[in-house]
Motif scaffolding. Structure first.
Motif, short mmCIF file in Angstrom:
data_model
loop_
_atom_site.label_atom_id
_atom_site.label_comp_id
_atom_site.label_asym_id
_atom_site.label_seq_id
_atom_site.Cartn_x
_atom_site.Cartn_y
_atom_site.Cartn_z
N GLN A 1 38.98 40.59 39.92
CA GLN A 1 40.26 40.20 39.26
C GLN A 1 40.84 39.03 38.21
N ARG A 2 39.69 38.71 37.84
CA ARG A 2 39.86 38.71 36.70
C ARG A 2 39.25 39.21 35.75
N GLU B 1 37.76 34.78 25.26
CA GLU B 1 37.95 34.10 26.60
C GLU B 1 37.07 35.77 26.63
N ASP C 1 34.95 38.85 39.86
CA ASP C 1 34.85 39.57 38.79
C ASP C 1 35.57 39.98 38.15
N PHE D 1 33.82 35.88 29.16
CA PHE D 1 33.59 36.42 30.39
C PHE D 1 32.24 37.27 30.72
N GLU E 1 42.59 40.40 35.13
CA GLU E 1 44.09 39.43 34.69
C GLU E 1 43.52 38.89 33.47
#
Ligand code: SF4
Length: 177
Positions: free
Chosen positions: A125-126, A150, A123, A154, A129
């Motif tokens: 890392q996400r 998005e 999470d 998330f 990004e």
């Protein structure tokens, strides 16, 4: 990258919140103003002529508003210091860019706040990004709107981290907007 300053710097902005946003006559604003129309209290340098008397004159909403750094970013980074007062052809594009970048910065603020959660490495890392993608999206409406959706998905997926945290309510705001 987390270099974007999400604090407003009015001195480096061209009065974009006072131009791009609408407000309704209420306890927060003394007059109605349509989006894309300059507030009558703006001067020729995009400064507020009643700045120190806004609360007294019924413009408490201006004091409470925070552009999260969208104003100076649009003025300085995207329009390279040019402004709609000197070049009226920029009025529409600067309004559009401001509202788009404001929405992007709202997402960035929520993502920064989500960082305090004990996220898994996946999470985290996400999240990184998403931050990078939003910071690089500039004033592209399509990109920002797609990334906003998005981000919303998330953040919703993080519910289990903050189920008992009041911060969860704030994150929900984005999900439902
Ligand atoms: S009253 Fe001042 S701060 Fe508020 S919108 Fe008008 S010019 Fe901007």
């Amino acid at each position: 990258m987390e270099n974007l300053d999400l604090r407003a710097d009015c001195a480096r902005c061209a009065g974009l919140c006072c131009l791009a946003l609408s407000f309704d006559r209420s306890s927060l604003f003394a007059i109605d103003k349509a989006a894309g129309h300059p507030c009558p209290h703006l001067d020729d340098c995009a400064a507020c002529t009643i700045h120190l008397r806004r609360a007294e004159l019924g413009f408490r909403g201006c004091i409470e508003f925070d552009c999260l750094g969208a104003g100076q970013r649009v003025t300085q980074e995207i329009f390279k210091g040019r402004n709609w007062i000197e070049d009226r052809s920029l009025l529409g594009p600067m309004c559009q860019a401001f509202t788009t970048v404001l929405r992007a910065h709202e997402c960035l603020l929520l993502l920064r706040e989500a960082k305090i959660l004990p996220l898994s490495s996946f999470d985290r890392q996400r999240l990184a990004e998403l931050q990078t993608a939003i910071e690089n999206a500039g004033a592209s409406i399509q990109l920002v709107e797609a990334l906003r959706s998005e981000t919303s998905r998330f953040l919703s997926s993080l519910q289990s981290y903050f189920r008992d945290d009041p911060e969860g309510e704030r994150l929900n705001l984005l999900r439902t907007s």
